[in-house]
Design a protein around this motif. Structure first.
Motif, PDB file in Angstrom:
ATOM      1  N   VAL A 113       0.823  -1.305  -0.192  1.00 53.90           N
ATOM      2  CA  VAL A 113      -0.155   0.170   0.075  1.00 53.90           C
ATOM      3  C   VAL A 113       0.944   1.262   0.033  1.00 53.90           C
ATOM      4  O   VAL A 113       0.677   2.319  -0.729  1.00 53.90           O
ATOM      5  CB  VAL A 113      -0.861  -0.085   1.184  1.00 53.90           C
ATOM      6  N   GLU A 114       1.892   1.124   0.806  1.00 57.05           N
ATOM      7  CA  GLU A 114       2.881   2.317   0.836  1.00 57.05           C
ATOM      8  C   GLU A 114       3.591   2.527  -0.493  1.00 57.05           C
ATOM      9  O   GLU A 114       3.745   3.607  -0.906  1.00 57.05           O
ATOM     10  CB  GLU A 114       3.823   2.006   2.040  1.00 57.05           C
ATOM     11  N   ALA A 115       3.860   1.312  -0.903  1.00 62.20           N
ATOM     12  CA  ALA A 115       4.709   1.478  -2.326  1.00 62.20           C
ATOM     13  C   ALA A 115       3.892   2.236  -3.364  1.00 62.20           C
ATOM     14  O   ALA A 115       4.145   2.955  -4.252  1.00 62.20           O
ATOM     15  CB  ALA A 115       5.098   0.111  -2.556  1.00 62.20           C
ATOM     16  N   LEU A 116       2.425   1.849  -3.294  1.00 57.13           N
ATOM     17  CA  LEU A 116       1.640   2.230  -4.529  1.00 57.13           C
ATOM     18  C   LEU A 116       1.384   3.929  -4.117  1.00 57.13           C
ATOM     19  O   LEU A 116       1.496   4.638  -5.055  1.00 57.13           O
ATOM     20  CB  LEU A 116      -0.005   1.749  -4.230  1.00 57.13           C
ATOM     21  N   LEU A 117       1.283   4.284  -2.823  1.00 53.92           N
ATOM     22  CA  LEU A 117       1.029   5.749  -2.533  1.00 53.92           C
ATOM     23  C   LEU A 117       2.299   6.363  -3.077  1.00 53.92           C
ATOM     24  O   LEU A 117       2.091   7.578  -3.722  1.00 53.92           O
ATOM     25  CB  LEU A 117       0.952   5.855  -1.232  1.00 53.92           C
ATOM     26  N   MET A 118       3.486   5.800  -2.838  1.00 53.16           N
ATOM     27  CA  MET A 118       4.794   6.410  -3.027  1.00 53.16           C
ATOM     28  C   MET A 118       4.910   6.505  -4.534  1.00 53.16           C
ATOM     29  O   MET A 118       5.576   7.591  -5.269  1.00 53.16           O
ATOM     30  CB  MET A 118       5.876   5.518  -2.664  1.00 53.16           C
ATOM     31  N   ARG A 119       4.433   5.818  -5.528  1.00 47.82           N
ATOM     32  CA  ARG A 119       4.469   5.727  -6.956  1.00 47.82           C
ATOM     33  C   ARG A 119       3.298   6.579  -7.518  1.00 47.82           C
ATOM     34  O   ARG A 119       3.156   6.603  -8.737  1.00 47.82           O
ATOM     35  CB  ARG A 119       4.526   4.605  -7.602  1.00 47.82           C
ATOM     36  N   GLY A 120       2.369   7.215  -6.767  1.00 45.73           N
ATOM     37  CA  GLY A 120       1.088   8.052  -7.264  1.00 45.73           C
ATOM     38  C   GLY A 120      -0.006   6.993  -7.480  1.00 45.73           C
ATOM     39  O   GLY A 120      -0.832   7.879  -8.349  1.00 45.73           O
ATOM     40  N   HIS A 121      -0.173   6.023  -7.288  1.00 54.34           N
ATOM     41  CA  HIS A 121      -1.139   5.157  -7.612  1.00 54.34           C
ATOM     42  C   HIS A 121      -2.139   5.244  -6.463  1.00 54.34           C
ATOM     43  O   HIS A 121      -2.321   4.023  -5.636  1.00 54.34           O
ATOM     44  CB  HIS A 121      -0.726   3.641  -7.914  1.00 54.34           C
ATOM     45  N   GLU A 122      -2.676   6.278  -6.278  1.00 51.65           N
ATOM     46  CA  GLU A 122      -3.475   6.602  -5.048  1.00 51.65           C
ATOM     47  C   GLU A 122      -4.735   5.866  -5.085  1.00 51.65           C
ATOM     48  O   GLU A 122      -5.076   5.124  -3.926  1.00 51.65           O
ATOM     49  CB  GLU A 122      -3.921   8.007  -5.031  1.00 51.65           C
ATOM     50  N   GLU A 123      -5.391   5.774  -6.120  1.00 49.01           N
ATOM     51  CA  GLU A 123      -6.621   5.026  -6.087  1.00 49.01           C
ATOM     52  C   GLU A 123      -6.754   3.215  -5.860  1.00 49.01           C
ATOM     53  O   GLU A 123      -7.299   2.835  -5.086  1.00 49.01           O
ATOM     54  CB  GLU A 123      -7.344   5.361  -7.505  1.00 49.01           C
ATOM     55  N   GLU A 124      -5.585   2.740  -6.465  1.00 45.33           N
ATOM     56  CA  GLU A 124      -5.089   1.509  -6.211  1.00 45.33           C
ATOM     57  C   GLU A 124      -5.028   1.074  -4.632  1.00 45.33           C
ATOM     58  O   GLU A 124      -5.531   0.204  -3.846  1.00 45.33           O
ATOM     59  CB  GLU A 124      -4.049   0.894  -7.084  1.00 45.33           C
ATOM     60  N   ALA A 125      -4.070   1.890  -4.041  1.00 47.56           N
ATOM     61  CA  ALA A 125      -3.850   1.971  -2.839  1.00 47.56           C
ATOM     62  C   ALA A 125      -5.005   2.186  -1.913  1.00 47.56           C
ATOM     63  O   ALA A 125      -5.243   1.413  -0.782  1.00 47.56           O
ATOM     64  CB  ALA A 125      -2.782   3.025  -2.377  1.00 47.56           C
ATOM     65  N   LEU A 126      -5.701   3.294  -2.106  1.00 47.84           N
ATOM     66  CA  LEU A 126      -7.071   3.272  -1.206  1.00 47.84           C
ATOM     67  C   LEU A 126      -7.992   2.299  -1.381  1.00 47.84           C
ATOM     68  O   LEU A 126      -8.711   1.925  -0.453  1.00 47.84           O
ATOM     69  CB  LEU A 126      -7.781   4.622  -1.810  1.00 47.84           C
ATOM     70  N   GLY A 127      -8.048   1.624  -2.718  1.00 44.61           N
ATOM     71  CA  GLY A 127      -8.864   0.291  -2.631  1.00 44.61           C
ATOM     72  C   GLY A 127      -8.375  -0.718  -1.815  1.00 44.61           C
ATOM     73  O   GLY A 127      -9.310  -1.468  -1.235  1.00 44.61           O
ATOM     74  N   ARG A 128      -7.200  -0.812  -1.496  1.00 46.11           N
ATOM     75  CA  ARG A 128      -6.653  -1.734  -0.756  1.00 46.11           C
ATOM     76  C   ARG A 128      -6.802  -1.433   0.720  1.00 46.11           C
ATOM     77  O   ARG A 128      -7.044  -2.262   1.582  1.00 46.11           O
ATOM     78  CB  ARG A 128      -5.215  -2.261  -0.873  1.00 46.11           C
ATOM     79  N   ILE A 129      -6.567  -0.225   0.919  1.00 43.48           N
ATOM     80  CA  ILE A 129      -6.820   0.104   2.279  1.00 43.48           C
ATOM     81  C   ILE A 129      -8.617  -0.046   2.939  1.00 43.48           C
ATOM     82  O   ILE A 129      -8.671  -0.561   3.830  1.00 43.48           O
ATOM     83  CB  ILE A 129      -6.668   1.543   2.650  1.00 43.48           C
ATOM     84  N   ASP A 130      -9.150   0.397   1.633  1.00 39.04           N
ATOM     85  CA  ASP A 130     -10.764   0.059   2.120  1.00 39.04           C
ATOM     86  C   ASP A 130     -11.060  -1.358   2.407  1.00 39.04           C
ATOM     87  O   ASP A 130     -11.939  -1.723   3.209  1.00 39.04           O
ATOM     88  CB  ASP A 130     -11.576   0.543   0.843  1.00 39.04           C
ATOM     89  N   LEU A 131     -10.519  -2.187   1.392  1.00 44.06           N
ATOM     90  CA  LEU A 131     -10.606  -3.785   1.682  1.00 44.06           C
ATOM     91  C   LEU A 131      -9.925  -4.084   3.144  1.00 44.06           C
ATOM     92  O   LEU A 131     -10.694  -4.929   3.656  1.00 44.06           O
ATOM     93  CB  LEU A 131      -9.813  -4.399   0.783  1.00 44.06           C
ATOM     94  N   LEU A 132      -8.880  -3.475   3.563  1.00 48.12           N
ATOM     95  CA  LEU A 132      -8.467  -3.920   4.655  1.00 48.12           C
ATOM     96  C   LEU A 132      -9.272  -3.406   6.061  1.00 48.12           C
ATOM     97  O   LEU A 132      -9.754  -4.337   7.100  1.00 48.12           O
ATOM     98  CB  LEU A 132      -7.025  -3.352   5.188  1.00 48.12           C
ATOM     99  N   LEU A 133      -9.940  -2.009   6.118  1.00 47.29           N
ATOM    100  CA  LEU A 133     -10.916  -1.551   6.701  1.00 47.29           C
ATOM    101  C   LEU A 133     -12.070  -2.352   6.829  1.00 47.29           C
ATOM    102  O   LEU A 133     -12.657  -2.677   8.276  1.00 47.29           O
ATOM    103  CB  LEU A 133     -10.946  -0.424   6.535  1.00 47.29           C
ATOM    104  N   SER A 134     -12.697  -2.862   5.766  1.00 45.98           N
ATOM    105  CA  SER A 134     -13.900  -3.608   5.683  1.00 45.98           C
ATOM    106  C   SER A 134     -13.618  -4.864   6.431  1.00 45.98           C
ATOM    107  O   SER A 134     -14.923  -5.503   6.766  1.00 45.98           O
ATOM    108  CB  SER A 134     -14.422  -3.772   4.266  1.00 45.98           C
ATOM    109  N   SER A 135     -12.445  -5.301   6.542  1.00 48.31           N
ATOM    110  CA  SER A 135     -12.288  -6.826   7.032  1.00 48.31           C
ATOM    111  C   SER A 135     -11.809  -6.498   8.528  1.00 48.31           C
ATOM    112  O   SER A 135     -11.195  -7.398   8.998  1.00 48.31           O
ATOM    113  CB  SER A 135     -11.283  -7.644   6.339  1.00 48.31           C
TER     114      SER A 135
END
Length: 254
Positions: A113-135
């Motif tokens: 998730v951190e690597a995605l954010l650092m590379r500018g892939h914010e939407e992908e990273a937020l999708g993964r964070i949302d997945l983690l939070l929902s679980s």
């Protein structure tokens, strides 16, 4: 047949884009009573890497029915495969299955998730964070926001903070300050103004020390309306904001 005879073949096929052939071989072995956990997990990993997560999930179901242990890494690859295909609902199902199976997402998931954010892939990273939070998995927003702010990844930090605020996530006031400081230092005054308004709406007045610097910058850039609104909010002249802030404090006290 000994596992040393078939496992190297299955592993080789799964590692070289031929998981379908490996599965045909293994299903023949299944008919003869072979139930090898290593072979099962290799098939899952192979399908996941080749972009056929549904086939991987079917192998997982077979393992579940037979009571065969399922590997955490196989789950992780399956989840990532579903996310790459843009199927977050299936990814969540896989993550739920992973947790039910006694496996918790390890640090590699959060590093990804951190690597995605650092590379500018914010939407992908937020999708993964949302997945983690929902679980019901904990996400360290403060650590991520701190790293992004220090590295000058202001847009990623802004989007992550906005995401956290919308979902009422647990975020320290110091993290708000770090993001605001980074935005102001980068000259992104309208972004800083926008997120500051959201912070004040959600959490009341922050401990940020650079209100006046932001107001000054907004005026210099011709954004006088925003500067005036922010000034009134800080001085407490905006009664609607004051009332909402009071409600927020009351709910926290409760």
């Amino acid at each position: 047949m000994e596992s040393s005879a078939y496992n190297p073949v299955i592993q080789y096929l799964c590692s070289h884009g031929q998981t379908g052939k490996a599965e045909i071989l293994f299903r023949q072995l299944l008919k003869k009573g072979v139930e090898d956990p290593l072979a099962f997990n290799n098939l899952i990993c192979g399908h996941a890497k080749e972009g056929t997560p549904d086939s991987a999930f079917e192998i997982l179901r077979i393992m579940g029915r037979k009571g065969i242990p399922r590997d955490a890494n196989a789950y992780r690859l399956l989840i990532e495969s579903y996310l790459r295909k843009g199927e977050p609902a299936d990814a969540k199902t896989a993550l739920d299955s992973m947790i039910e199976d006694g496996h918790l997402p390890d640090s590699s998931v959060f590093r990804f998730v951190e690597a995605l954010l650092m590379r500018g892939h914010e939407e992908e990273a937020l999708g993964r964070i949302d997945l983690l939070l929902s679980s019901q998995c904990n996400v360290n927003f403060d650590n991520l926001l701190s790293i992004l702010s220090e590295k000058g990844k202001t847009i990623a930090a802004l989007k992550l903070l906005d995401f956290g605020l919308q979902r009422d996530c647990d975020i320290d006031f110091k993290s708000y300050d770090k993001v605001l400081d980074a935005l102001l230092a980068a000259g992104k005054t309208l972004n800083a103004y926008s997120i500051l308004c959201k912070i004040m709406e959600k959490a009341g007045v922050t401990s940020w020390k650079s209100y006046e610097d932001l107001i000054k910058s907004l005026n210099q850039e011709g954004n006088t309306k925003q500067a005036d609104i922010l000034s009134r909010m800080i001085k407490g002249d905006d009664k609607s904001h004051e009332n909402k802030k009071g409600k927020k404090k009351a709910s926290v006290a409760a």
